[in-house]
Design a protein around this motif. Structure first.
Motif, PDB file in Angstrom:
ATOM      1  N   LEU A 171       0.829  -1.199   0.000  1.00  0.00           N
ATOM      2  CA  LEU A 171       0.000   0.000   0.000  1.00  0.00           C
ATOM      3  C   LEU A 171       0.870   1.259   0.000  1.00  0.00           C
ATOM      4  CD1 LEU A 171      -2.553   1.730   0.396  1.00  0.00           C
ATOM      5  CD2 LEU A 171      -2.489   1.120   2.823  1.00  0.00           C
ATOM      6  N   VAL A 172       1.895   1.271   0.841  1.00  0.00           N
ATOM      7  CA  VAL A 172       2.793   2.430   0.901  1.00  0.00           C
ATOM      8  C   VAL A 172       3.467   2.659  -0.439  1.00  0.00           C
ATOM      9  CG1 VAL A 172       4.979   3.247   1.886  1.00  0.00           C
ATOM     10  CG2 VAL A 172       3.195   2.353   3.385  1.00  0.00           C
ATOM     11  N   ARG A 173       3.966   1.612  -1.062  1.00  0.00           N
ATOM     12  CA  ARG A 173       4.680   1.775  -2.330  1.00  0.00           C
ATOM     13  C   ARG A 173       3.754   2.234  -3.444  1.00  0.00           C
ATOM     14  NH1 ARG A 173       8.673  -3.566  -1.877  1.00  0.00           N
ATOM     15  NH2 ARG A 173       9.989  -2.693  -0.227  1.00  0.00           N
ATOM     16  N   ARG A 174       2.537   1.696  -3.480  1.00  0.00           N
ATOM     17  CA  ARG A 174       1.585   2.153  -4.495  1.00  0.00           C
ATOM     18  C   ARG A 174       1.244   3.629  -4.280  1.00  0.00           C
ATOM     19  NH1 ARG A 174      -0.626  -3.192  -3.962  1.00  0.00           N
ATOM     20  NH2 ARG A 174      -2.079  -2.558  -2.325  1.00  0.00           N
ATOM     21  N   THR A 175       1.119   4.016  -3.018  1.00  0.00           N
ATOM     22  CA  THR A 175       0.765   5.399  -2.712  1.00  0.00           C
ATOM     23  C   THR A 175       1.905   6.340  -3.076  1.00  0.00           C
ATOM     24  OG1 THR A 175      -0.642   4.623  -0.905  1.00  0.00           O
ATOM     25  CG2 THR A 175      -0.037   6.938  -0.897  1.00  0.00           C
ATOM     26  N   LEU A 176       3.130   5.963  -2.770  1.00  0.00           N
ATOM     27  CA  LEU A 176       4.276   6.789  -3.156  1.00  0.00           C
ATOM     28  C   LEU A 176       4.337   6.965  -4.664  1.00  0.00           C
ATOM     29  CD1 LEU A 176       6.923   5.296  -0.711  1.00  0.00           C
ATOM     30  CD2 LEU A 176       6.147   7.672  -0.728  1.00  0.00           C
ATOM     31  N   ARG A 177       4.091   5.895  -5.399  1.00  0.00           N
ATOM     32  CA  ARG A 177       4.103   5.982  -6.856  1.00  0.00           C
ATOM     33  C   ARG A 177       2.998   6.904  -7.345  1.00  0.00           C
ATOM     34  NH1 ARG A 177       4.308   0.954  -7.783  1.00  0.00           N
ATOM     35  NH2 ARG A 177       2.066   0.619  -7.882  1.00  0.00           N
ATOM     36  N   ALA A 178       1.822   6.813  -6.717  1.00  0.00           N
ATOM     37  CA  ALA A 178       0.711   7.678  -7.106  1.00  0.00           C
ATOM     38  C   ALA A 178       1.006   9.142  -6.805  1.00  0.00           C
ATOM     39  CB  ALA A 178      -0.563   7.252  -6.380  1.00  0.00           C
ATOM     40  N   CYS A 179       1.881   9.390  -5.821  1.00  0.00           N
ATOM     41  CA  CYS A 179       2.280  10.760  -5.483  1.00  0.00           C
ATOM     42  C   CYS A 179       3.453  11.244  -6.328  1.00  0.00           C
ATOM     43  CB  CYS A 179       2.655  10.849  -4.012  1.00  0.00           C
ATOM     44  SG  CYS A 179       1.273  10.667  -2.863  1.00  0.00           S
ATOM     45  N   GLY A 180       3.912  10.419  -7.255  1.00  0.00           N
ATOM     46  CA  GLY A 180       5.012  10.809  -8.124  1.00  0.00           C
ATOM     47  C   GLY A 180       6.383  10.567  -7.540  1.00  0.00           C
ATOM     48  N   LEU A 181       6.463   9.745  -6.496  1.00  0.00           N
ATOM     49  CA  LEU A 181       7.740   9.449  -5.858  1.00  0.00           C
ATOM     50  C   LEU A 181       8.193   8.035  -6.181  1.00  0.00           C
ATOM     51  CD1 LEU A 181       7.074  10.957  -2.308  1.00  0.00           C
ATOM     52  CD2 LEU A 181       8.251  12.041  -4.227  1.00  0.00           C
ATOM     53  N   ASP A 182       9.456   7.766  -5.934  1.00  0.00           N
ATOM     54  CA  ASP A 182       9.979   6.415  -6.071  1.00  0.00           C
ATOM     55  C   ASP A 182       9.255   5.510  -5.075  1.00  0.00           C
ATOM     56  OD1 ASP A 182      11.599   4.038  -5.645  1.00  0.00           O
ATOM     57  OD2 ASP A 182      13.247   5.090  -6.626  1.00  0.00           O
ATOM     58  N   PRO A 183       8.751   4.351  -5.507  1.00  0.00           N
ATOM     59  CA  PRO A 183       8.022   3.462  -4.585  1.00  0.00           C
ATOM     60  C   PRO A 183       8.831   3.036  -3.369  1.00  0.00           C
ATOM     61  CG  PRO A 183       7.652   2.795  -6.859  1.00  0.00           C
ATOM     62  CD  PRO A 183       8.713   3.851  -6.893  1.00  0.00           C
ATOM     63  N   ARG A 184      10.155   3.075  -3.458  1.00  0.00           N
ATOM     64  CA  ARG A 184      10.980   2.656  -2.326  1.00  0.00           C
ATOM     65  C   ARG A 184      11.534   3.840  -1.531  1.00  0.00           C
ATOM     66  NH1 ARG A 184      12.198  -2.858  -2.290  1.00  0.00           N
ATOM     67  NH2 ARG A 184      13.877  -2.442  -0.812  1.00  0.00           N
ATOM     68  N   ALA A 185      10.925   5.018  -1.706  1.00  0.00           N
ATOM     69  CA  ALA A 185      11.408   6.203  -0.995  1.00  0.00           C
ATOM     70  C   ALA A 185      11.304   6.040   0.516  1.00  0.00           C
ATOM     71  CB  ALA A 185      10.633   7.441  -1.456  1.00  0.00           C
ATOM     72  N   PHE A 186      10.241   5.396   0.983  1.00  0.00           N
ATOM     73  CA  PHE A 186      10.106   5.166   2.428  1.00  0.00           C
ATOM     74  C   PHE A 186      11.165   4.195   2.915  1.00  0.00           C
ATOM     75  CE2 PHE A 186       8.133   2.217   5.625  1.00  0.00           C
ATOM     76  CZ  PHE A 186       8.367   3.019   6.733  1.00  0.00           C
ATOM     77  N   ASP A 187      11.390   3.111   2.169  1.00  0.00           N
ATOM     78  CA  ASP A 187      12.386   2.117   2.566  1.00  0.00           C
ATOM     79  C   ASP A 187      13.734   2.779   2.828  1.00  0.00           C
ATOM     80  OD1 ASP A 187      10.296   1.173   0.791  1.00  0.00           O
ATOM     81  OD2 ASP A 187      11.246  -0.790   0.816  1.00  0.00           O
ATOM     82  N   ARG A 188      14.079   3.766   2.005  1.00  0.00           N
ATOM     83  CA  ARG A 188      15.399   4.405   2.092  1.00  0.00           C
ATOM     84  C   ARG A 188      15.412   5.617   3.010  1.00  0.00           C
ATOM     85  NH1 ARG A 188      15.196   3.486  -3.774  1.00  0.00           N
ATOM     86  NH2 ARG A 188      14.602   5.675  -4.014  1.00  0.00           N
ATOM     87  N   GLY A 189      14.305   5.938   3.642  1.00  0.00           N
ATOM     88  CA  GLY A 189      14.267   7.075   4.542  1.00  0.00           C
ATOM     89  C   GLY A 189      14.071   8.403   3.855  1.00  0.00           C
ATOM     90  N   GLU A 190      13.642   8.390   2.586  1.00  0.00           N
ATOM     91  CA  GLU A 190      13.437   9.630   1.837  1.00  0.00           C
ATOM     92  C   GLU A 190      12.013  10.142   1.944  1.00  0.00           C
ATOM     93  OE1 GLU A 190      14.590   8.376  -2.028  1.00  0.00           O
ATOM     94  OE2 GLU A 190      16.687   7.983  -1.444  1.00  0.00           O
ATOM     95  N   ALA A 191      11.148   9.387   2.585  1.00  0.00           N
ATOM     96  CA  ALA A 191       9.765   9.798   2.825  1.00  0.00           C
ATOM     97  C   ALA A 191       9.333   9.216   4.164  1.00  0.00           C
ATOM     98  CB  ALA A 191       8.841   9.318   1.700  1.00  0.00           C
ATOM     99  N   GLU A 192       8.385   9.878   4.811  1.00  0.00           N
ATOM    100  CA  GLU A 192       7.823   9.389   6.066  1.00  0.00           C
ATOM    101  C   GLU A 192       6.399   8.908   5.811  1.00  0.00           C
ATOM    102  OE1 GLU A 192       8.197  12.119   9.423  1.00  0.00           O
ATOM    103  OE2 GLU A 192       9.517  13.333   8.162  1.00  0.00           O
TER     104      GLU A 192
END
Length: 453
Positions: A171-192
């Motif tokens: 869910l997080v990765r799909r949401t990041l992609r929908a927001c125009g971000l890399d799906p793994r941005a949270f994994d790497r600490g680039e998104a909260e």
């Protein structure tokens, strides 16, 4: 490094093995031990993994075991992926609930409680042996219902056991992609991310990147929302009303009548489908061991393509996106191992105790020793929960608190055999609408749990 897989004859074991083999540069697993009490299934899985190893080269050595102590002694990591009662038990749970007019689903509602009632005594025994023979091992629990099983295992293993599920991180990765971000941005600490709840009962209530909150704009964007699996299941209007993106399993709570009608209308339950499919696969692979890997891949493709198909059809949600096929819990598990044992750092969503680093509850309103599902940071020093930015709304907390109370009652019932605790667990669950129905479900489940074998 030794990895032991509890339930090593299980159908999804090759997914774990493939992920571990592909990541040997990050975490060097040299030996994989498959523990199972079904010798025939173990033999099939050993064939499948041998053929995978021949394809990839340099894969970990594999051996089968039927003795618990032999399998867990000296392990560095233990994956718990057992199914007590097999697919026959799942089918019984589903049909018993449906016959009583309530939801028959493996992990949610009465089906999940029944599954837990027969599983907790087994994982208690396994966790006790792990604590005795591999006290420094990390146990990664895949066994459902994950919140209940992880909480039970914590009695013996404490913080050395965590629960894992692929639905919240997907869910997080799909949401990041929908927001125009890399799906793994949270994994790497680039998104909260602001996610909280229990396993199969949680909400994503915020996404922050570069200091900006992105969820409100996403919720206002019809086109972007339409690409999310959860929105296709439950509808944009309902998602906007909650101001949060729900875990896909919330469909069973929020659209219970529709889910029940769709499941009842099917000729077979999901459990019955998997019982037939897996029975066919294991029989065919045993008869033609040289073709075991090809047979497994064909069965996996069918299994994943039909995941929640009844629910999606009932909700006019369309087909599942290709990128969602194949799951992902095994990849999250490798990231977890690489952080704990390989020196990497990752952010993910795990089932852990409801206690932040400051001792305060991560989900206020629940006991601090209850298992909850929240974002965490993982490194060589362990698992560090990231406190949610905002508390659950009163409506969300009420549902979570009710389900957690049922989970704790079912653990008590499993450990003591208490008919009253089991009855209360079923009766108090939001998906059981009658104390009388709960009485029958509890009696049927306790009776089956007491049957030999």
């Amino acid at each position: 490094m030794k990895l032991t897989i509890l339930g090593g004859g299980g159908f999804r074991v090759p997914l774990v093995y493939q992920a571990v083999a592909a990541a040997r540069g990050r975490v060097d697993v040299t030996d994989v031990v498959l523990l199972d009490d079904d010798v025939a299934r173990l033999a099939v899985m050993t064939d499948v993994l041998a053929q995978l190893a021949a394809e990839t080269g340099g894969a970990p050595d594999v051996r089968a075991a039927t003795d618990v102590d032999d399998a867990v002694a000296g392990a560095d990591v233990i994956f718990s992926a057992i199914r007590v009662g097999g697919t026959a038990g799942r089918t019984h749970d589903e049909r018993t609930a449906l016959a009583a007019g309530v939801l028959g689903q493996e992990t949610v509602g009465p089906g999940g409680l029944a599954y837990a009632l027969r599983t907790v005594p087994v994982v208690d025994a396994l966790a006790a042996r792990i604590a005795a023979l591999a006290p420094r091992a990390w146990t990664i629990n895949f066994t459902n219902p994950a919140s209940i099983v992880t909480e039970a295992m914590r009695t013996h293993l404490g913080d050395r056991v965590v629960g894992i599920c692929d639905t919240p991180i997907a869910l997080v990765r799909r949401t990041l992609r929908a927001c125009g971000l890399d799906p793994r941005a949270f994994d790497r600490g680039e998104a909260e991310v602001d996610y909280a709840g229990l396993n199969h009962l949680g909400w994503l209530r915020g996404i922050r990147s570069a200091g900006s909150e992105l969820l409100p704009a996403l919720l206002a964007d019809d086109a972007a929302l339409a690409g999310l699996e959860e929105v296709r299941l439950m509808g944009a209007e309902w998602v906007r009303a909650q101001q949060a993106l729900p875990n896909e399993y919330l469909y069973y709570y929020d659209f219970t009548r529709e889910a029940l009608a769709a499941i009842t209308a099917e000729e077979r339950t999901r459990g019955e489908f998997l019982a037939r499919q897996q029975g066919d696969f294991y029989a065919a692979a045993a008869a033609a061991p040289g073709n075991a890997l090809a047979l497994w891949r064909a069965a996996l493709a069918e299994r994943e393509a039909t995941y929640m198909a009844t629910e999606r059809e009932g909700a006019a949600a369309g087909e599942r996106e290709a990128e969602d096929l194949g799951g992902g819990y095994h990849e999250v598990a490798v990231d977890l191992m690489a952080a704990l044992l390989g020196g990497e750092e990752h952010r993910m969503i795990l089932d852990v105790a409801n206690t932040g680093d400051d001792g305060a509850p991560l989900v206020p309103g629940l006991p601090t020793d209850a298992v909850v599902e929240v974002p965490v940071r993982v490194d060589r020093d362990g698992v560090h929960p990231l406190a949610p930015r905002t508390p659950l709304t009163p409506a969300m907390l009420a549902r979570v608190a009710a389900v957690k109370a049922c989970e704790r009652l079912i653990i008590e019932a499993a450990r003591t055999g208490s008919r009253e605790a089991a009855w209360q667990a079923f009766a108090m669950h939001p998906l059981v609408d009658s104390v009388a129905v709960a009485h029958g479900l509890a009696d049927a489940t306790l009776m089956r749990a007491a049957e030999p074998g």
